[in-house]
Design a protein around this motif. Structure first.
Motif, PDB file in Angstrom:
ATOM      1  N   ALA A   1      14.213  13.405  -2.578  1.00  0.00           N
ATOM      2  CA  ALA A   1      13.495  13.461  -1.292  1.00  0.00           C
ATOM      3  C   ALA A   1      12.973  12.081  -0.905  1.00  0.00           C
ATOM      4  O   ALA A   1      13.088  11.654   0.240  1.00  0.00           O
ATOM      5  CB  ALA A   1      12.349  14.467  -1.375  1.00  0.00           C
TER       6      ALA A   1
ATOM      7  N   THR B   1      15.599   9.686   0.444  1.00  0.00           N
ATOM      8  CA  THR B   1      16.305  10.085   1.670  1.00  0.00           C
ATOM      9  C   THR B   1      15.977   9.160   2.832  1.00  0.00           C
ATOM     10  O   THR B   1      14.790   8.873   3.074  1.00  0.00           O
ATOM     11  CB  THR B   1      15.899  11.530   2.045  1.00  0.00           C
ATOM     12  OG1 THR B   1      16.164  12.376   0.935  1.00  0.00           O
ATOM     13  CG2 THR B   1      16.675  12.012   3.260  1.00  0.00           C
TER      14      THR B   1
ATOM     15  N   ASP C   1      11.660  15.831   6.998  1.00  0.00           N
ATOM     16  CA  ASP C   1      11.115  15.601   5.658  1.00  0.00           C
ATOM     17  C   ASP C   1       9.673  15.102   5.738  1.00  0.00           C
ATOM     18  O   ASP C   1       8.861  15.374   4.845  1.00  0.00           O
ATOM     19  CB  ASP C   1      11.980  14.595   4.891  1.00  0.00           C
ATOM     20  CG  ASP C   1      13.342  15.176   4.516  1.00  0.00           C
ATOM     21  OD1 ASP C   1      13.445  16.409   4.343  1.00  0.00           O
ATOM     22  OD2 ASP C   1      14.308  14.397   4.406  1.00  0.00           O
TER      23      ASP C   1
ATOM     24  N   LEU D   1       7.508  15.382   2.317  1.00  0.00           N
ATOM     25  CA  LEU D   1       8.336  15.021   1.160  1.00  0.00           C
ATOM     26  C   LEU D   1       8.785  13.568   1.157  1.00  0.00           C
ATOM     27  O   LEU D   1       9.365  13.103   0.180  1.00  0.00           O
ATOM     28  CB  LEU D   1       9.593  15.910   1.134  1.00  0.00           C
ATOM     29  CG  LEU D   1       9.368  17.422   1.015  1.00  0.00           C
ATOM     30  CD1 LEU D   1      10.699  18.155   1.143  1.00  0.00           C
ATOM     31  CD2 LEU D   1       8.714  17.751  -0.328  1.00  0.00           C
ATOM     32  N   ILE D   2       8.517  12.839   2.233  1.00  0.00           N
ATOM     33  CA  ILE D   2       9.113  11.498   2.349  1.00  0.00           C
ATOM     34  C   ILE D   2       8.380  10.457   1.509  1.00  0.00           C
ATOM     35  O   ILE D   2       7.250  10.650   1.085  1.00  0.00           O
ATOM     36  CB  ILE D   2       9.146  11.006   3.810  1.00  0.00           C
ATOM     37  CG1 ILE D   2       7.741  11.038   4.435  1.00  0.00           C
ATOM     38  CG2 ILE D   2      10.123  11.788   4.635  1.00  0.00           C
ATOM     39  CD1 ILE D   2       7.636  10.193   5.685  1.00  0.00           C
TER      40      ILE D   2
ATOM     41  N   ASP E   1      14.463  18.242  -0.145  1.00  0.00           N
ATOM     42  CA  ASP E   1      14.625  17.630   1.180  1.00  0.00           C
ATOM     43  C   ASP E   1      15.695  18.361   1.994  1.00  0.00           C
ATOM     44  O   ASP E   1      16.552  19.049   1.451  1.00  0.00           O
ATOM     45  CB  ASP E   1      14.978  16.145   1.030  1.00  0.00           C
ATOM     46  CG  ASP E   1      16.368  15.954   0.460  1.00  0.00           C
ATOM     47  OD1 ASP E   1      17.332  15.942   1.241  1.00  0.00           O
ATOM     48  OD2 ASP E   1      16.487  15.841  -0.782  1.00  0.00           O
ATOM     49  N   GLN E   2      15.645  18.185   3.318  1.00  0.00           N
ATOM     50  CA  GLN E   2      16.485  19.013   4.185  1.00  0.00           C
ATOM     51  C   GLN E   2      17.972  18.707   4.058  1.00  0.00           C
ATOM     52  O   GLN E   2      18.816  19.579   4.229  1.00  0.00           O
ATOM     53  CB  GLN E   2      16.020  18.937   5.641  1.00  0.00           C
ATOM     54  CG  GLN E   2      16.182  17.598   6.328  1.00  0.00           C
ATOM     55  CD  GLN E   2      15.605  17.628   7.754  1.00  0.00           C
ATOM     56  OE1 GLN E   2      14.600  18.290   8.025  1.00  0.00           O
ATOM     57  NE2 GLN E   2      16.223  16.909   8.673  1.00  0.00           N
TER      58      GLN E   2
END
Lengths: 458, 255
Positions: free
Chosen positions: A21, A24, A30, A35-36, A303-304
C-alpha cells in the motif's frame, strides 16, 4: 516486518500488504482509506524495499488470510508450482527487469499465467513506470473466441454500448444501428439495463439475437444484468450469449455484489451448456474497477490496485471472453484526475494480461472528476499501443443512462486509424461484405444496410 | 459531402433516442459542430459541480415556509476536499453542531435538509419549487416539520446527523445529483425512516432526476409524500419500502 533506511531514518512496514500500500503510486482512494505513504520519501522507500522482496514470500504471506477469504484460497490452490520454478528465485525488482528483457517472450509469459499470483503482479506493477507497463503488456497475447476472435495482435475491438434511460427497444436499436455502421460491436453488443427487470432483459436479448442472426453478424450479445437474473433467463430459454457479472477482489466485496464463487460457477456451467459460440466457448464477461472493495468497506487494509488484481484471479478461473476495468467510473474519491485514471488503467491492463485475461478498458470519467476528452484521447492511444483487447463504443462518448463519459464509435476508429489496427477478423470480413469498409479499413456509408436495419428494428 | 438522402436517413434515426447518434464523420472524426456541442455540455456539467449555493436567495425562499432556517456546513471546507473526502461531507462542522444543540429537547416527525451535493445549481433552481409543492401535502397530513437546514457541501448521509440532533423520526434531504452531460441541474431526494449515524444506504429511498425536463416538481412532491406516508405507516424505509414507479437511479450512489 519490512524496513528500509534513508539517510538516518528507518521506515518500518509491518507486513506485506502495508508495504504494498505504501509503495503504491499516489491515488485518492488509498488516501481515503488511510493506507498511503506519509511522504514522497516514504513511498519510494517502500518501493525500494518492495523491490527486494522475494517472490516466494508472496506464497507464504497472504494479504488477506486463507482461512477468511475464498479468493485467497482460489489464488493459493490454483497456483502453478511447476512453472513457478522459472521465476522462483527472483525478487520483485528482478521480476521487473526480467519481464522487460527479451527472455520474457509471448509464449513464456502465457505459460507462466498461473505461476503468477495477483499480489506478485500488483507488487511488480508498483515499481514500474508507465512505459514499462506498456512494453510488457504488449508482449502478452490473450486470445478468446465465441462467434469471433478477440485479442489477436494487430486487432482492436469495441463493445457496442447502446444504453437507454428507460431500456426502450427502439432507442437501443437506433444506437446499435449507428454503432454497427461505424464499425463497432466486435467485442460484444452489450446493454447495461436501466433496471434489473427480467422481462425487459429477455426482450432485449431476443432483439439482439434476431439482429445477429438475420444479418449474420459475427459477434455476441449481452444484457449486463445481475448473474442471478441471467441464470433465470437461461432457465427460461432466453438466447443468452455471454453471462455478465461485476466482480471484486475480496470475498466480502463479492458478497456486496450478491455473488460468490459457487454462484459464478453455476452460471458459467449453465452458459457453457448452451453451446451458442461458433468459433469458441469463452462465455463470460466480467467488469471490475479499482475502488470497489473500499466502496463496499471490504478491503481488509489492502490497497485498491492489489484488490483489483485479486479480482482477476476470480475472472481467469472462468475463462472469460471479455474482462474490462471500468477505470474512471467510480469517481474522484478513488481516482481523482486524468493522471490517476491513466496510471490505474495501465496497471489494470498490465496485471490482467499477465494473469491471462482478455483485458479491455472502459476509458472513462465522471463529471466530478478532473478529466476531459483530452485525457481520454491520451489514454486511448497508450492502451492501443499496449495491445488492449477492446474499449467501449458509446454514441458520441456520452452514456445517457449511466451518465458518464466513455469512448465513442469514432474513438475506436481513431485508434484503429492512428495505430494501424483492425477489428476482429470475422467482423472485419463482415464489414467488407456489407460494403461498410474498404480493403484499407476506411469506413464507408451503406444506405442499403442502414435501410434494412431500420425497417427491421425501428 | 453527405448526400441529401443520407442526411434524411440520419435524421430519422435520431428521433428514437437522446443518445448522440448520426453525428456524421469527417475522416474518422466527429464533425466540429458536434464536437464543440459536447464540450459545451461538459462545461455546463463542470460548472455545476463547482457551483455555489446562493445562500441569501435560498434562505429568503426557505423562510417563506414559516419555519426557522439553520445555515450549516459540513466538515469538507472546500469543493476539492469535498470531492476527495466523502466522509467529511457526511459530518457537520463544530459550529453547525453548536447551532443545532438548542433543538436537543425537541421532537419532530420530519427533518428537511437541503444541500448542494454535486450540483448547487440544482438546489438554486429547484429546491424552493419542490418545497412549494410538497409543504402543503405535509401540513395537510399534520406532519410536524423540524426547522429547515441549508447545508453547504453535504453528502446524503449528513441528514442522519442533522436528524439525530433534532430527534426527527424521518429525514428528507434534497441534494444536487452528479451532473450528466444533458442534466447539469438534476435534483435528488432521499428519504430515511428512523435515521441514525452510520446506517447503510439500503435503508434509504430515492426520488431521482427532479427537474423540469425530467421528473416535474408536482410529480416529485407526490412521490416524496407517498414515500413519507408509507414509511410512517410501515415504520421503515429503504429496499423493503417499494414504490412501483420509483426508479432509484443506479448512478447516484456516488453522492
Amino acid at each position: 516486518m519490512y524496513k528500509y533506511s534513508v539517510h538516518n531514518h528507518t521506515y518500518h512496514f509491518n507486513d506485506l500488504k502495508t508495504l504494498m500500500a505504501k509503495a503504491t503510486p499516489f491515488r485518492s482512494g488509498d488516501a481515503l482509506a488511510g493506507l498511503i505513504a506519509d511522504s514522497y520519501e516514504e513511498r519510494v522507500a517502500a518501493q525500494i524495499c518492495l523491490a527486494d522482496v522475494p517472490l516466494k514470500n508472496f506464497l507464504s504471506e497472504a494479504t488477506i488470510p486463507y482461512e477468511t477469504d475464498e479468493i485467497t484460497r482460489l489464488i493459493i490452490d490454483t497456483h502453478d508450482a511447476v512453472n513457478f520454478k522459472y521465476i522462483s528465485a527472483y525478487t520483485i525488482g528482478e521480476l521487473r527487469d526480467w519481464l522487460l528483457s527479451d527472455d520474457a517472450h509471448t509464449t513464456l509469459l502465457q505459460q507462466l499465467q498461473f505461476a503468477f499470483t495477483p499480489e506478485m503482479i500488483a507488487a511488480v506493477s508498483k515499481i514500474m513506470r508507465n512505459q514499462d507497463l506498456i512494453l510488457v503488456a504488449q508482449k502478452c497475447e490473450v486470445v478468446t473466441r465465441f462467434r469471433n476472435t478477440i485479442g489477436l495482435k494487430g486487432r482492436f475491438a469495441a463493445r457496442l454500448q447502446p444504453n437507454h434511460p428507460t431500456d426502450d427497444p427502439k432507442g437501443i436499436a437506433a444506437s446499435i444501428i449507428d454503432g454497427l455502421l461505424l464499425g463497432s460491436g466486435d467485442a460484444v453488443i452489450g446493454i447495461n439495463p436501466a433496471t434489473d427487470n427480467p422481462a425487459q432483459a429477455h426482450l432485449l436479448l431476443h432483439m439482439m439475437n434476431e439482429l445477429i442472426h438475420k444479418f449474420s453478424i459475427p459477434t455476441q450479445a449481452c444484457v449486463l444484468s445481475h448473474i442471478t437474473t441471467t441464470l433465470d433467463l437461461i432457465n427460461k430459454d432466453a438466447p443468452v450469449d455471454l453471462v455478465f457479472q461485476s466482480i471484486g477482489g475480496t470475498e466480502k466485496t463479492n458478497k456486496s455484489f450478491g455473488i460468490n464463487l459457487s454462484m459464478l460457477n453455476e452460471a458459467y456451467e449453465a452458459s457453457l451448456s448452451l453451446q451458442r459460440g461458433t468459433v469458441g466457448n469463452n462465455v463470460m464477461y466480467f467488469e471490475t474497477g479499482q475502488g470497489s472493495s473500499l466502496s463496499a468497506n471490504a478491503h481488509h487494509g489492502v490497497d485498491q490496485q492489489t484488490c483489483e488484481a485479486r479480482a482477476y484471479a476470480v475472472a481467469r478461473h472462468f475463462k472469460p471472453h471479455l474482462v474490462n476495468s471500468v477505470v474512471g467510473f467510480i469517481g474522484p474519491e478513488y481516482l481523482y484526475d486524468g493522471k490517476q485514471i491513466t496510471r490505474a488503467a495501465l496497471e489494470d491492463h498490465f496485471c490482467g494480461k499477465l494473469l491471462g485475461l482478455p483485458m479491455g478498458v472502459d476509458v472513462c470519467y465522471t463529471n466530478h472528476a478532473e478529466a476531459d476528452q483530452d485525457d481520454i484521447d491520451n489514454l486511448l492511444l497508450l492502451l492501443g499501443i499496449a495491445g488492449c483487447n477492446f474499449i467501449m463504443g458509446v454514441p458520441g462518448a456520452d452514456d445517457i443512462m449511466l451518465n458518464y463519459q466513455s469512448t465513442s464509435f469514432h474513438d475506436a476508429l481513431f485508434v484503429r486509424k492512428a495505430l494501424g489496427l483492425k477489428p476482429a477478423p470475422e467482423f472485419e470480413s463482415w464489414l467488407l461484405q456489407q460494403g461498410l469498409a474498404d480493403d484499407d479499413g476506411n469506413m464507408l456509408p451503406s444506405l442499403t444496410l442502414q435501410k434494412q436495419l431500420m425497417e427491421k428494428f425501428l | 459531402m453527405q448526400s441529401n438522402k443520407n442526411i434524411s436517413a440520419s435524421q430519422s434515426i435520431k428521433k428514437y433516442t437522446q443518445a448522440r447518434i448520426a453525428l456524421g464523420k469527417k475522416g474518422v472524426s466527429v464533425p466540429a459542430k458536434e464536437m464543440l456541442q459536447f464540450k459545451m455540455d461538459h462545461a455546463h456539467a463542470r460548472d455545476a459541480v463547482f457551483s455555489l449555493l446562493e445562500i441569501d436567495k435560498l434562505s429568503k425562499e426557505l423562510k417563506s415556509f414559516n419555519l426557522p432556517v439553520f445555515l450549516l456546513k459540513s466538515k469538507a471546507t472546500d469543493k476539492h476536499l469535498y470531492l476527495k473526502r466523502p466522509d467529511l461531507g457526511r459530518k457537520l462542522d463544530e459550529n453547525s453542531i453548536e447551532q443545532l444543540s438548542v433543538l436537543r429537547d425537541m421532537q419532530y416527525d420530519v427533518c428537511i435538509a437541503i444541500t448542494d451535493g454535486l450540483s448547487a445549481t440544482a438546489i438554486n433552481n429547484h429546491a424552493k419549487n419542490i418545497l412549494v409543492a410538497l409543504m402543503p401535502l405535509l401540513n395537510k397530513a399534520n406532519i410536524k416539520i423540524a426547522p429547515l437546514c441549508l447545508i453547504e457541501r453535504g453528502r446524503v448521509a449528513i441528514a442522519d446527523e442533522v436528524s439525530s440532533w433534532m430527534n426527527a423520526k424521518l429525514s428528507l434531504i434534497l441534494i444536487g445529483e452528479r451532473p450528466g452531460l444533458s442534466s447539469p441541474d438534476s435534483l435528488g431526494a432521499y428519504i430515511t425512516y428512523n435515521p441514525s449515524i452510520g446506517l447503510k444506504d439500503e435503508r434509504r429511498n430515492c426520488v431521482s432526476n427532479i427537474r423540469p425536463e425530467g421528473l416535474k416538481y408536482k410529480e416529485a412532491a407526490n412521490k416524496i409524500f407517498y414515500l413519507i406516508k408509507e414509511a410512517f405507516r410501515l415504520k421503515l424505509s429503504g429496499v423493503e419500502l417499494k414504490e412501483n414507479d420509483t426508479n432509484a437511479s443506479l448512478n447516484n450512489w456516488h453522492i
